[in-house]
Motif scaffolding. Structure first.
Motif, PDB file in Angstrom:
ATOM      1  N   THR A 154     -11.308  42.271 -19.074  1.00 23.88           N
ATOM      2  CA  THR A 154     -10.815  43.123 -17.996  1.00 23.88           C
ATOM      3  C   THR A 154      -9.426  43.643 -18.367  1.00 23.88           C
ATOM      4  O   THR A 154      -8.580  42.870 -18.809  1.00 23.88           O
ATOM      5  CB  THR A 154     -10.739  42.337 -16.677  1.00 23.88           C
ATOM      6  OG1 THR A 154     -12.031  41.857 -16.350  1.00 23.88           O
ATOM      7  CG2 THR A 154     -10.219  43.214 -15.550  1.00 23.88           C
ATOM      8  N   PRO A 155      -9.166  44.944 -18.226  1.00 27.66           N
ATOM      9  CA  PRO A 155      -7.859  45.496 -18.616  1.00 27.66           C
ATOM     10  C   PRO A 155      -6.712  44.832 -17.870  1.00 27.66           C
ATOM     11  O   PRO A 155      -6.846  44.422 -16.717  1.00 27.66           O
ATOM     12  CB  PRO A 155      -7.974  46.975 -18.247  1.00 27.66           C
ATOM     13  CG  PRO A 155      -9.438  47.256 -18.217  1.00 27.66           C
ATOM     14  CD  PRO A 155     -10.092  45.994 -17.758  1.00 27.66           C
ATOM     15  N   ILE A 156      -5.573  44.731 -18.561  1.00 32.32           N
ATOM     16  CA  ILE A 156      -4.391  44.069 -18.010  1.00 32.32           C
ATOM     17  C   ILE A 156      -3.203  45.021 -18.044  1.00 32.32           C
ATOM     18  O   ILE A 156      -3.011  45.772 -19.001  1.00 32.32           O
ATOM     19  CB  ILE A 156      -4.065  42.796 -18.808  1.00 32.32           C
ATOM     20  CG1 ILE A 156      -5.177  41.758 -18.607  1.00 32.32           C
ATOM     21  CG2 ILE A 156      -2.713  42.210 -18.404  1.00 32.32           C
ATOM     22  CD1 ILE A 156      -5.036  40.540 -19.494  1.00 32.32           C
TER      23      ILE A 156
ATOM     24  N   MET B 248     -13.357  32.277 -16.978  1.00 31.89           N
ATOM     25  CA  MET B 248     -13.534  33.728 -16.871  1.00 31.89           C
ATOM     26  C   MET B 248     -15.002  34.055 -16.599  1.00 31.89           C
ATOM     27  O   MET B 248     -15.916  33.532 -17.267  1.00 31.89           O
ATOM     28  CB  MET B 248     -13.083  34.427 -18.149  1.00 31.89           C
ATOM     29  CG  MET B 248     -11.625  34.171 -18.518  1.00 31.89           C
ATOM     30  SD  MET B 248     -10.462  34.834 -17.308  1.00 31.89           S
ATOM     31  CE  MET B 248     -10.594  36.598 -17.651  1.00 31.89           C
ATOM     32  N   GLY B 249     -15.255  34.911 -15.619  1.00 25.19           N
ATOM     33  CA  GLY B 249     -16.598  35.358 -15.293  1.00 25.19           C
ATOM     34  C   GLY B 249     -17.427  34.370 -14.498  1.00 25.19           C
ATOM     35  O   GLY B 249     -18.555  34.683 -14.107  1.00 25.19           O
ATOM     36  N   ALA B 250     -16.914  33.165 -14.235  1.00 27.05           N
ATOM     37  CA  ALA B 250     -17.697  32.139 -13.530  1.00 27.05           C
ATOM     38  C   ALA B 250     -17.660  32.361 -12.023  1.00 27.05           C
ATOM     39  O   ALA B 250     -16.728  32.954 -11.477  1.00 27.05           O
ATOM     40  CB  ALA B 250     -17.165  30.751 -13.866  1.00 27.05           C
ATOM     41  N   ARG B 251     -18.705  31.856 -11.340  1.00 21.16           N
ATOM     42  CA  ARG B 251     -18.776  31.900  -9.881  1.00 21.16           C
ATOM     43  C   ARG B 251     -18.692  30.471  -9.360  1.00 21.16           C
ATOM     44  O   ARG B 251     -19.414  29.578  -9.832  1.00 21.16           O
ATOM     45  CB  ARG B 251     -20.072  32.568  -9.413  1.00 21.16           C
ATOM     46  CG  ARG B 251     -20.162  32.758  -7.887  1.00 21.16           C
ATOM     47  CD  ARG B 251     -21.352  33.629  -7.526  1.00 21.16           C
ATOM     48  NE  ARG B 251     -21.479  33.846  -6.087  1.00 21.16           N
ATOM     49  CZ  ARG B 251     -20.805  34.743  -5.378  1.00 21.16           C
ATOM     50  NH1 ARG B 251     -19.913  35.508  -6.000  1.00 21.16           N
ATOM     51  NH2 ARG B 251     -20.977  34.891  -4.087  1.00 21.16           N
ATOM     52  N   TYR B 252     -17.831  30.265  -8.377  1.00 20.59           N
ATOM     53  CA  TYR B 252     -17.603  28.941  -7.818  1.00 20.59           C
ATOM     54  C   TYR B 252     -17.910  28.936  -6.326  1.00 20.59           C
ATOM     55  O   TYR B 252     -17.713  29.941  -5.626  1.00 20.59           O
ATOM     56  CB  TYR B 252     -16.139  28.511  -8.008  1.00 20.59           C
ATOM     57  CG  TYR B 252     -15.727  28.323  -9.437  1.00 20.59           C
ATOM     58  CD1 TYR B 252     -15.890  27.101 -10.078  1.00 20.59           C
ATOM     59  CD2 TYR B 252     -15.149  29.373 -10.156  1.00 20.59           C
ATOM     60  CE1 TYR B 252     -15.489  26.924 -11.390  1.00 20.59           C
ATOM     61  CE2 TYR B 252     -14.747  29.205 -11.470  1.00 20.59           C
ATOM     62  CZ  TYR B 252     -14.912  27.980 -12.081  1.00 20.59           C
ATOM     63  OH  TYR B 252     -14.521  27.810 -13.393  1.00 20.59           O
TER      64      TYR B 252
ATOM     65  N   LEU C 228      -8.315  45.902 -11.644  1.00 17.83           N
ATOM     66  CA  LEU C 228      -9.646  45.682 -11.110  1.00 17.83           C
ATOM     67  C   LEU C 228     -10.415  46.987 -11.000  1.00 17.83           C
ATOM     68  O   LEU C 228      -9.820  48.078 -10.932  1.00 17.83           O
ATOM     69  CB  LEU C 228      -9.544  45.009  -9.748  1.00 17.83           C
ATOM     70  CG  LEU C 228      -8.771  43.692  -9.739  1.00 17.83           C
ATOM     71  CD1 LEU C 228      -8.780  43.085  -8.343  1.00 17.83           C
ATOM     72  CD2 LEU C 228      -9.347  42.714 -10.742  1.00 17.83           C
ATOM     73  N   PRO C 229     -11.745  46.917 -10.960  1.00 17.55           N
ATOM     74  CA  PRO C 229     -12.548  48.136 -10.811  1.00 17.55           C
ATOM     75  C   PRO C 229     -12.148  48.881  -9.543  1.00 17.55           C
ATOM     76  O   PRO C 229     -11.832  48.268  -8.520  1.00 17.55           O
ATOM     77  CB  PRO C 229     -13.983  47.611 -10.719  1.00 17.55           C
ATOM     78  CG  PRO C 229     -13.940  46.281 -11.382  1.00 17.55           C
ATOM     79  CD  PRO C 229     -12.575  45.717 -11.076  1.00 17.55           C
ATOM     80  N   PRO C 230     -12.135  50.214  -9.571  1.00 13.93           N
ATOM     81  CA  PRO C 230     -11.755  50.984  -8.387  1.00 13.93           C
ATOM     82  C   PRO C 230     -12.789  50.856  -7.278  1.00 13.93           C
ATOM     83  O   PRO C 230     -13.953  50.528  -7.521  1.00 13.93           O
ATOM     84  CB  PRO C 230     -11.656  52.414  -8.901  1.00 13.93           C
ATOM     85  CG  PRO C 230     -12.596  52.445 -10.072  1.00 13.93           C
ATOM     86  CD  PRO C 230     -12.490  51.077 -10.708  1.00 13.93           C
ATOM     87  N   ALA C 231     -12.363  51.098  -6.065  1.00 14.80           N
ATOM     88  CA  ALA C 231     -13.293  51.122  -4.939  1.00 14.80           C
ATOM     89  C   ALA C 231     -14.284  52.259  -5.124  1.00 14.80           C
ATOM     90  O   ALA C 231     -13.998  53.239  -5.819  1.00 14.80           O
ATOM     91  CB  ALA C 231     -12.514  51.290  -3.644  1.00 14.80           C
TER      92      ALA C 231
END
Length: 439
Positions: free
Chosen positions: A246-248, A213-217, A414-417
């Protein structure tokens, strides 16, 4: 494939004409020899070069002349790209600055194919001198497509911890092709292919454990054709997994296809199909399938979990389980033991009986990962229900709703546009499991 034959032309670049001796005044003298200059267009260079092999399928194609040509003589009626006698659709243009005829195919060139570039005799210089005869040359394309990343999109954020990686695939029939997948938290390591790769035969990777969670690959793929020895590397891309907290939310997806086949042990040719019946039966002599419209229902979602529940007739030691089909199949044309076929890697989850009820619950990271993949890539197929002994379930059309299978997908809100209103808070909770820091 035909072997490349290289350049061929029916006219020489120059010719000489001898003038007859003329007698005069008793003295015999030789007249000077006059040379008639060949004014036809002269080719300086071409790309790909004649007889080239292993030429990239998306190569630039051009031919350069020593002097300007008349653009009116250059079009799809005087310049051709062919495989044998079949013409390939192309766009043709004249570049006055470089004195080149440029050819752009309208379709992707085939791999390991020999192509012929052909120029018609009517192509002429700006002063009106024509080529005179057909000129042609050949080249052969390479054996791999670039394995460019397709999913997640470049720089993608807010990806599921079950995110599938997918890339452009190479055509079938060009050799023994595999893919080396490189994943790391350091982009330089991936670019240098400095981490141990996973070798895959399909153009996608379903993670064996959750991304952190939260990692960048960072990731990239190198395609390998063992038959030709060619290797071709794709670009490095990055993606970021959603942050913890993050909300589910969740939704229920209804099945669109279900069926089963019963095989008669005493009469192997006796196989009975049950297409979209009101019940489903599994067991050692049954093939039972179910499929959901995941591309349509969840293609834009990022999954946080998945739970499938079914209702069964009471049975002990049935060991129910769900498996992934390893190839495409038709709902009402099952076979025994398949299609749909499956292998040891197709196992997804066991059906766990809930207390003393008739309810079974299928839930695992592998199951969620497969649902995530099935919602986003093409060559991931439907599901097979299995059991060690005969077990009956309610189907999606069973008269009693509580006996019908229910697939509930949990997904991240996910966050809104930018500029869009924020989504309301929700209270759904997805299954939890420990994440692996790196795959």
């Amino acid at each position: 494939m035909r072997a490349a034959r290289g350049w061929a032309t029916g006219a020489a670049w120059c010719a000489a004409l001898a003038i007859a001796l003329v007698p005069g005044c008793g003295n015999k003298t030789k007249s000077p020899t006059a040379v008639v200059e060949d004014l036809s267009p002269k080719i300086e260079a071409a790309y790909p070069a004649a007889r080239s092999a292993g030429v990239m399928y998306d190569t630039a194609i051009w031919v350069q002349f020593a002097e300007p040509l008349d653009p009116a003589t250059i079009d799809e009626r005087s310049v051709f790209l062919k495989v044998d006698t079949a013409r390939i659709p192309i766009d043709v243009s004249w570049e006055s600055l470089t004195r080149r005829i440029r050819i752009v195919p309208r379709v992707a060139l085939n791999l390991r194919e020999t192509y012929t570039v052909q120029l018609a005799p009517g192509i002429a210089t700006a002063t009106g001198h024509a080529l005179g005869q057909t000129s042609l040359w050949q080249f052969t394309t390479n054996s791999l497509r670039r394995p460019e990343p397709a999913l997640p999109l470049g720089g993608a954020g807010f990806e599921s911890p079950f995110a599938t990686l997918a890339w452009a695939k190479t055509d079938a029939g060009v050799g023994s092709v595999s893919y080396e997948l490189y994943v790391d938290a350091d982009s330089a390591v991936v670019a240098a292919r400095g981490v141990m790769p996973r070798t895959l035969t399909r153009p996608h990777y379903l993670p064996g454990a959750r991304w952190t969670m939260g990692a960048r690959y960072y990731w990239a793929v190198t395609a390998v054709n063992a038959t030709t020895g060619e290797r071709l590397s794709g670009a490095v891309r990055a993606f970021t997994i959603v942050s913890a907290g993050t909300p589910i939310d969740s939704l229920v997806v209804d099945a669109t296809d279900w069926s089963y086949l019963r095989w008669d042990l005493n009469e192997p040719r006796n196989r009975t199909q049950f297409c979209r019946p009101t019940d489903l039966v599994t067991g050692s002599l049954f093939v039972c399938t179910i499929r959901w419209p995941l591309r349509a229902a969840a293609g834009q979602l990022r999954l946080a979990g998945a739970v499938l529940t079914t209702a069964m007739n009471p049975s002990r030691n049935a060991a129910p389980s769900i498996w992934a089909g390893s190839a495409d199949w038709s709902t009402c044309a099952l076979g025994y033991p398949g299609p749909p076929f499956f292998d040891s890697e197709s196992y997804l989850a066991d059906g766990i009986q809930q207390g003393f009820t008739n309810q079974l619950r299928y839930e695992s990271d592998r199951l969620t990962t497969h649902f995530e993949a099935a919602s986003r890539v093409d060559d991931v197929y439907g599901y097979v229900l299995r059991s060690g002994s005969t077990l009956a379930y309610g189907s999606p059309t069973y008269p009693v709703p509580s006996y019908r299978p229910v697939l509930r997908l949990y997904y991240y809100r996910l966050p809104p546009a930018p500029g869009a209103p924020a989504a309301p808070a929700v209270a759904a909770a997805a299954p939890t499991a420990a994440a692996h820091p790196l795959h």
